[in-house]
Design a protein around this motif. Sequence first.
Motif, PDB file in Angstrom:
ATOM      1  N   GLY A  63       0.778  -1.233   0.000  1.00  0.00           N
ATOM      2  CA  GLY A  63       0.000   0.000   0.000  1.00  0.00           C
ATOM      3  C   GLY A  63       0.806   1.277   0.000  1.00  0.00           C
ATOM      4  O   GLY A  63       0.244   2.361   0.180  1.00  0.00           O
ATOM      5  N   ALA A  72      -3.981  -3.366   1.313  1.00  0.00           N
ATOM      6  CA  ALA A  72      -3.471  -3.272   2.685  1.00  0.00           C
ATOM      7  C   ALA A  72      -3.674  -4.587   3.418  1.00  0.00           C
ATOM      8  O   ALA A  72      -4.618  -5.337   3.137  1.00  0.00           O
ATOM      9  CB  ALA A  72      -4.180  -2.145   3.426  1.00  0.00           C
ATOM     10  N   ALA A  74      -4.901  -6.899   6.290  1.00  0.00           N
ATOM     11  CA  ALA A  74      -6.135  -6.769   7.063  1.00  0.00           C
ATOM     12  C   ALA A  74      -5.923  -6.860   8.565  1.00  0.00           C
ATOM     13  O   ALA A  74      -6.695  -6.306   9.344  1.00  0.00           O
ATOM     14  CB  ALA A  74      -7.144  -7.829   6.622  1.00  0.00           C
ATOM     15  N   HIS A 142      -8.327   5.776  13.403  1.00  0.00           N
ATOM     16  CA  HIS A 142      -8.650   5.303  12.052  1.00  0.00           C
ATOM     17  C   HIS A 142     -10.120   5.499  11.713  1.00  0.00           C
ATOM     18  O   HIS A 142     -10.497   5.487  10.539  1.00  0.00           O
ATOM     19  CB  HIS A 142      -8.267   3.828  11.895  1.00  0.00           C
ATOM     20  N   THR A 176      -2.978   5.401   3.307  1.00  0.00           N
ATOM     21  CA  THR A 176      -2.047   4.426   3.874  1.00  0.00           C
ATOM     22  C   THR A 176      -2.015   4.508   5.386  1.00  0.00           C
ATOM     23  O   THR A 176      -2.036   3.493   6.088  1.00  0.00           O
ATOM     24  CB  THR A 176      -0.636   4.658   3.311  1.00  0.00           C
ATOM     25  N   ARG A 178      -4.314   5.595   7.427  1.00  0.00           N
ATOM     26  CA  ARG A 178      -5.571   5.119   8.010  1.00  0.00           C
ATOM     27  C   ARG A 178      -5.592   3.584   8.051  1.00  0.00           C
ATOM     28  O   ARG A 178      -6.023   2.987   9.045  1.00  0.00           O
ATOM     29  CB  ARG A 178      -6.764   5.651   7.222  1.00  0.00           C
ATOM     30  N   ASP A 179      -5.118   2.944   6.983  1.00  0.00           N
ATOM     31  CA  ASP A 179      -5.065   1.484   6.965  1.00  0.00           C
ATOM     32  C   ASP A 179      -4.155   0.950   8.069  1.00  0.00           C
ATOM     33  O   ASP A 179      -4.483  -0.022   8.752  1.00  0.00           O
ATOM     34  CB  ASP A 179      -4.565   0.986   5.610  1.00  0.00           C
ATOM     35  N   ASP A 180      -3.007   1.592   8.255  1.00  0.00           N
ATOM     36  CA  ASP A 180      -2.070   1.144   9.291  1.00  0.00           C
ATOM     37  C   ASP A 180      -2.616   1.388  10.686  1.00  0.00           C
ATOM     38  O   ASP A 180      -2.467   0.549  11.586  1.00  0.00           O
ATOM     39  CB  ASP A 180      -0.720   1.849   9.128  1.00  0.00           C
ATOM     40  N   ARG A 182      -5.728   1.440  11.446  1.00  0.00           N
ATOM     41  CA  ARG A 182      -6.779   0.434  11.647  1.00  0.00           C
ATOM     42  C   ARG A 182      -6.150  -0.880  12.130  1.00  0.00           C
ATOM     43  O   ARG A 182      -6.655  -1.514  13.064  1.00  0.00           O
ATOM     44  CB  ARG A 182      -7.545   0.202  10.355  1.00  0.00           C
TER      45      ARG A 182
END
Length: 272
Positions: A63, A72, A74, A142, A176, A178-180, A182
């Motif tokens: 990502g 990304a 999960a 997130h 990116t 936000r995914d991390d 999360r």
Amino acid sequence: MTASSLSLPNASHSPWIRRWSDGTAPRLRLICLPHAGGSAGFYRPWAALLPPEVELLAIQYPGREDRYEDPATASMDELVTALADVLSPLLDRPYALFGHSMGSAVAWELAHELNGRGAPAPRRLFVSGRAAPGTAVVGDVHRQDDDVLCAELRRLGGTSSEVLDDPGLRALVLGTVRDDYRLIETYRPSVRPRLDCPVHVLTGSEDPELGQERISERAGGWADLTTARTEVRTFPGDHFYLTPRRREVVATVLRRMDPSLTTGGHMWPSTP
């Protein structure tokens, strides 16, 4: 040191690993795991400060950068399983794990995953900028809007105002990040046996995530996760103290990996 004095990253080996090596057969390996929103490139300047005996393996999460189109990861379990798969063949010599912020939790989980597979244990575990799994404060950034996420990045430092103030660049970065966030904010560590390798806790003196008050509590909780010695080293700076204090951080890591790497008149190239 010029850019051409280091070989290009060996991306053909695995999309997960970046290597900047001069071709010398290493005696030790240093595996570095980035922070939330970070990339393998964060550690590239370290390569110029390492002696030929130590090979840097920087992890590239999906990502970002050349893996921008990769989905990304999960969950922490999914991430650690993938890392153990690609790293296991490279553990044919002593190695250490270094993780900053989110990367410190990834490094701890990775050490346990490798142990469960019967792989060699790390010689050292270096954890930076985050309290131990199970004690670190978990938020819900997130789930918040972009303004809150930007405020969090400004609070920690490490992301330039030019990037956050540019709508196009900000959109690329925040996806990116936000995914991390999360991944790390929904991560709940399992109860595990203690590791048996030394743990070295590194922090910035003004880090809002792991300040002096928290680090005094059994090294931010890390001392309870190993049967071996736990050591704390504090550097001047904030959450991203690693950038201005790069030379000191790398010297500390080398000294703990093997004291001979920083003695005997060795002189290594430097970077700004």
